[in-house]
Write an enzyme that holds these catalytic residues in place. Structure first.
Site: not given
Ligand code: PBG
Length: 326
Positions: A129, A196, A218, A250, A315
């Site tokens: 990222c 997150k 990550r 999230k 979604y």
């Molecule tokens: C990173 C980001 C992610 C998601 C949203 N923004 C992926 C990650 O952190 O690996 C995941 C969203 C999802 O799974 O619906 N840009």
């Protein structure tokens, strides 16, 4: 037996009037995966019913959602792998697919709030990222944050109505607020992906956004799914102190307790992200005939709302119109 809770469940009209949790299309933010080109619409195997769309197709799709009452969308840029490099420079190109879409949305007067996801994983060749340290063992925090500020300013110039940093770098919100204010965007709100987790539920997204890390994981920036609740509250509180206008938790489904606790700890609106793996689980189990699709989807969303989310990123787009009418 004078006290009979079941008395309130006998009449269907009474059951409905007493329903405490309600959902409307206004509660939702619709994710959009943008691909380059024109007239492109590609299915995503692990997210049945969700598509990668070129800007022209996405505008048309969102215009239909707007007529159904949806008010907001969240943009992810998906680029050709030939354009990826180790710093994710395409993310800072003021003519990239996200900026192109935002300009088109302004031109066509799309009547919705456009939010952009700020991150580099869709743009880097390694899929991490941000900028990697020399030994590639971790993402460099402050260098990445400085680039996020440029990315955000580009998005605002192109017409973004809100920005959503998702990289979990420390100090992101404060730096973005200062950078946006200095660039004249002091009225653009920041929706921080404050809490997150390094979740297994992002699997299908990484196919959709072509952003899986080429190596490693990550875990040095996203939170441990088994972290204590204190860490979630600390992250959310820090982001609000730095100027976050909204905070996100999230994923959603496995973290309803976190949503409820963060909701109490901060006064800003809370957004919950029902992520790709949550959607994929509901879809695959119902395709197999193991659960009733419509009821299970509604139940998952009611739970998120009841836990304390003001808004839900999901979604489930057009199908919600049918489900919420039930
Ligand atoms: C990173 C980001 C992610 C998601 C949203 N923004 C992926 C990650 O952190 O690996 C995941 C969203 C999802 O799974 O619906 N840009």
């Amino acid at each position: 037996m004078p006290i009979r809770p079941r008395r309130l469940r006998q009449n269907p009209y009474l059951r409905q009037t007493l329903q405490g949790v309600s959902l409307s299309v206004r509660d939702f933010i619709l994710p959009v995966f943008l691909i380059e080109g024109q007239n492109q619409k590609r299915a995503i195997a692990s997210l049945p019913g969700v598509y990668q769309m070129s800007p022209d197709v996405a505008i048309k799709w969102l215009s239909e959602r707007a007529t159904e009452g949806f008010l907001a969308y969240l943009l992810f840029g998906v680029i050709d792998s030939s354009k990826k490099d180790d710093t994710g420079s395409e993310a800072l190109n003021a003519d990239n697919v996200v900026c192109t879409f935002l300009r088109l949305a302004c031109e066509r007067q799309l009547p919705m709030l456009g939010i952009t996801d700020l991150c580099f994983c869709e743009y880097t060749s390694h899929g991490q990222c941000g900028i990697l340290s020399a030994d590639q063992s971790t993402v460099k925090n402050d260098e990445t944050v400085a680039r996020l500020v440029t990315q955000a300013i580009n998005h605002c110039h192109a017409g973004a109505g809100m920005i959503a940093p998702s990289g979990m770098m420390d100090g992101t919100v404060g730096a973005l607020r200062a950078g946006l204010d200095a660039a004249g965007f002091d009225q653009i709100p920041i929706l921080s992906y404050a809490v997150k987790y390094a979740s297994a539920f992002y699997g299908p997204f990484r196919e959709a956004a072509q952003s899986a890390p080429a190596f490693g994981d990550r875990k040095s920036y996203q939170m441990n799914p088994a972290a204590s609740i204190d860490e979630a509250i600390r992250e959310a509180t820090l982001d609000v102190a730095q100027g976050a206008d909204l905070v996100m938790v999230k994923p959603a489904g496995a973290y309803l307790d976190v949503i409820a606790r963060v909701r109490q700890a901060v006064q800003v609106p809370l957004v919950a992200y029902q992520v790709s793996g949550e959607y994929a689980m509901l879809e695959s189990a119902s395709q197999a005939g193991w659960i009733d699709h419509d009821r299970a989807v509604l139940e998952s969303l009611w739970g998120i709302k009841r836990a304390g989310a003001s808004l839900i990123i999901s979604y489930y787009g057009e199908i919600l119109v049918k489900l919420l009418g039930k």
